[in-house]
Design a protein around this motif. Structure first.
Motif, PDB file in Angstrom:
ATOM      1  N   PRO A  13       0.658  -1.295   0.101  1.00 56.20           N
ATOM      2  CA  PRO A  13       0.067  -0.039   0.117  1.00 56.20           C
ATOM      3  C   PRO A  13       0.833   1.202  -0.007  1.00 56.20           C
ATOM      4  O   PRO A  13       2.010   1.372   0.474  1.00 56.20           O
ATOM      5  N   ASP A  14       0.289   2.253  -0.545  1.00 53.94           N
ATOM      6  CA  ASP A  14       0.842   3.664  -0.738  1.00 53.94           C
ATOM      7  C   ASP A  14       1.008   4.139   0.688  1.00 53.94           C
ATOM      8  O   ASP A  14       0.244   4.024   1.629  1.00 53.94           O
ATOM      9  N   PRO A  15       2.285   4.673   1.119  1.00 54.11           N
ATOM     10  CA  PRO A  15       2.412   4.982   2.576  1.00 54.11           C
ATOM     11  C   PRO A  15       1.587   6.010   3.155  1.00 54.11           C
ATOM     12  O   PRO A  15       1.498   6.307   4.134  1.00 54.11           O
ATOM     13  N   GLY A  68      -1.365   6.655   1.328  1.00 53.91           N
ATOM     14  CA  GLY A  68      -2.793   6.337   1.096  1.00 53.91           C
ATOM     15  C   GLY A  68      -3.310   6.996  -0.092  1.00 53.91           C
ATOM     16  O   GLY A  68      -4.635   7.016  -0.457  1.00 53.91           O
ATOM     17  N   CYS A  69      -2.641   7.685  -0.899  1.00 50.52           N
ATOM     18  CA  CYS A  69      -3.172   8.696  -2.160  1.00 50.52           C
ATOM     19  C   CYS A  69      -3.321   7.724  -3.354  1.00 50.52           C
ATOM     20  O   CYS A  69      -3.949   8.321  -4.188  1.00 50.52           O
ATOM     21  N   CYS A  70      -2.452   6.734  -3.609  1.00 47.65           N
ATOM     22  CA  CYS A  70      -2.239   6.263  -4.922  1.00 47.65           C
ATOM     23  C   CYS A  70      -2.531   4.615  -5.079  1.00 47.65           C
ATOM     24  O   CYS A  70      -2.672   3.990  -3.797  1.00 47.65           O
ATOM     25  N   LYS A  71      -2.676   4.195  -6.329  1.00 53.24           N
ATOM     26  CA  LYS A  71      -2.906   2.754  -6.172  1.00 53.24           C
ATOM     27  C   LYS A  71      -1.930   1.920  -5.356  1.00 53.24           C
ATOM     28  O   LYS A  71      -2.172   0.707  -4.775  1.00 53.24           O
ATOM     29  N   GLU A 103       3.298   3.452  -7.438  1.00 48.67           N
ATOM     30  CA  GLU A 103       3.109   4.571  -8.089  1.00 48.67           C
ATOM     31  C   GLU A 103       3.115   5.826  -7.228  1.00 48.67           C
ATOM     32  O   GLU A 103       3.224   6.967  -7.811  1.00 48.67           O
ATOM     33  N   HIS A 104       3.116   5.758  -6.070  1.00 45.22           N
ATOM     34  CA  HIS A 104       3.336   6.819  -5.186  1.00 45.22           C
ATOM     35  C   HIS A 104       4.483   7.653  -5.724  1.00 45.22           C
ATOM     36  O   HIS A 104       4.636   8.842  -5.274  1.00 45.22           O
ATOM     37  N   PHE A 105       5.533   7.129  -5.476  1.00 45.38           N
ATOM     38  CA  PHE A 105       6.930   7.559  -6.165  1.00 45.38           C
ATOM     39  C   PHE A 105       7.068   7.951  -7.501  1.00 45.38           C
ATOM     40  O   PHE A 105       8.028   8.646  -7.848  1.00 45.38           O
TER      41      PHE A 105
HETATM   42 ZN   LIG Z   1       0.467   8.353  -3.119  1.00 44.27          ZN
END
Ligand SMILES: [Zn+2]
Ligand SMILES: [Zn+2]
Length: 505
Positions: A97-99, A101-104, A108-110
């Motif tokens: 999970p995205d640390p 919580g905003c991305c898939k 993807e978050h980075f």
């Molecule tokens: Zn994110």
């Protein structure tokens, strides 16, 4: 190309690549396992420069690709992660999970902010996500081949590294169905017809996974497999991958002996160092991210910083004043005679005829308001009336001032008489009063005001330095500031006169 100087490194490489007669695919690969910093970015900018040089030489079918290593396992709990992420160490970053919580997912978050930065840098690159390549079956053949030729691969790696792989080593790492890790599993058998591999895991699980998407080739095998899958012919990589016994060394042999593929032209590049702090590293917290840097300087400058230096030389970056000097250096270069500038240029490059160091003063005088900055620019004798350009540069300046500026360059115009003005001695107050008289005249320029400050100091027998300090104390509440003549003509005249009068009475 007649330029009367040495051929640019990107052109040298492009010439050599074209001489091979291959269809050129320049590849990059950065793992989005943390914030992507400008040290990582050197890889993509280096590749883009070569790609542009190839196109300039008529290699119309050349491609530039980026394989995001989204299927890499999380190596450890980095300082920017919560402790609870210990349970994910060893799992592919596309499954975590995205640390925030905003991305898939974690990868993807980075990846997303980095892709946005590449857009801004106008680097047009085809993006592949490793987890999707595995899931789609792009790696099927390469995995089967690696499983079949396991012994041969192990002995090549042993020869290159001088180590001995363990008896249960496998080039393929299944993802455990119970704990989600791919670093703790061991292949027990595989069935090429059913396309499945059996495994046991350190967590106690025993089972099987599909070869397609159920696991990943180990890095030393993944890399050469990818060269063949994507037809890679040139690839820049950090020099750490290039030392003796490194993954590039084993990659060459595995590419030739297992995948029957001619390995890509290697472009090892040196680190980007941060002045006084050493090599950039997200995991050590010593890094400037790409998006952070792009908030302070135009994209073409960031490219220029990398492209003007040969890949094999390290870059020492000082984001304080030397960074501003680079911006001004870039502005002065003629792209027709400077290949680094030509290779760095972006479509949206803006020409601005005011030194960036000066912009820093203008936007502070204007309190970061573009309309006010326009007036300051006009009064200061510059010709620039494009609000969009001013807005953009004002944002760069503000961001740079907040992050990297030395204290001595930051100032704030005081709306009211600042308390520090009480430090101004009586004779200097008289000097300010005379200066106010002088400023009532029309058509004054910076040089005339500058000369008058010296003339007043001489007449009143005070040191010029003291009079200058008085000017800054009265307006900024500190003893130094931008060049006084220019500073005074750039300000609203009534405001200055009123301030000097207020202090003398
Ligand atoms: Zn994110
Ligand atoms: Zn497990």
């Amino acid at each position: 190309m007649e330029r009367g100087e040495k051929v640019h490194w990107a052109d040298v490489i492009a010439e050599e690549l074209i001489a091979t007669g291959r269809k050129q695919v320049v590849a990059t690969g950065i793992s989005p396992s943390g914030p992507i910093h400008i040290g990582n970015l050197r890889e993509v900018i280096t590749a883009d420069a070569i790609y542009r040089a190839l196109r300039d030489r008529g290699a119309e079918d050349a491609r530039l690709i980026y394989v995001a290593d989204t299927f890499d396992p999380l190596r450890r709990v980095y300082p920017f992660l919560p402790d609870s992420y210990a349970e994910y160490v060893g799992s592919p970053i596309s499954t975590i999970p995205d640390p925030e919580g905003c991305c898939k997912n974690y990868a993807e978050h980075f990846l997303q902010p980095f892709l946005e930065s590449l857009d801004e840098l106008e680097i047009e690159i085809e993006v592949y996500r490793a987890d999707l390549m595995y899931a789609k079956g792009d790696y099927d053949e390469a995995i089967l081949k690696a499983l079949r030729m396991r012994d041969r691969i192990a002995s090549i790696i042993d020869e290159v590294t001088g180590k001995v792989t363990s008896h249960d080593w496998s080039p393929f790492n299944p993802i455990c169905k119970r704990c989600g890790r791919l670093t703790t599993t061991t292949v027990t058998d595989f069935d090429p017809q059913q396309m499945r591999a059996g495994y046991i895991c350190q967590c106690g699980e025993e089972g099987e996974v599909p070869i397609r998407g159920g696991g990943k080739l180990t890095w030393r095998v993944d890399w050469p497999a990818r060269w063949e899958i994507l037809g890679v012919t040139a690839e820049p990589f950090g020099k750490d991958h290039a030392s003796a016994g490194s993954s590039y060394d084993s990659g060459i042999r595995l590419s030739k002996e297992i995948y029957n593929y001619e390995p890509p032209y290697p472009i090892p590049f040196e680190h980007v160092l941060l002045k006084g702090k050493g090599s950039m590293s997200s995991s050590k917290g010593v890094a400037i991210t790409v998006s952070e840097m792009l908030s302070c300087i135009p994209p073409e400058i960031l490219k220029y910083i990398m492209i003007r230096v040969k890949p094999e030389k390290h870059i020492e970056l000082d984001p304080a004043l030397p960074l501003l000097n680079l911006i001004d250096e870039y502005e002065r270069l003629d792209p027709a005679s400077d290949r680094s500038k030509e290779l760095s240029a972006t479509e949206k490059s803006l020409r601005i005829d005011i030194p960036f160091r000066h912009i820093i003063n203008i936007v502070q005088i204007a309190g970061f308001d573009a309309e006010k900055a326009l007036e300051v620019i006009k009064r200061g004798g510059y010709k620039l009336d494009d609000l969009e350009i001013i807005d953009r540069y004002s944002a760069y300046a503000r961001s740079w001032l907040e992050r990297f500026a030395p204290q001595s360059l930051r100032f704030e115009l005081q709306e009211d008489v600042p308390p520090e003005a009480s430090e101004i001695p009586q004779n200097v107050r008289e000097g300010l009063n005379e200066l106010a008289d002088f400023l009532t005249q029309a058509d004054l320029d910076a040089e005339m005001v500058h000369q008058e400050i010296y003339a007043i100091a001489t007449r009143l027998g005070i040191k010029p330095k003291e009079l200058f300090a008085g000017i800054y104390l009265a307006l900024l509440g500190r003893r130094s500031g931008p060049r006084a003549g220019w500073f005074l003509v750039s300000l609203d005249r009534e405001f200055v006169i009123e301030r000097f009068r207020a202090i003398t009475t």
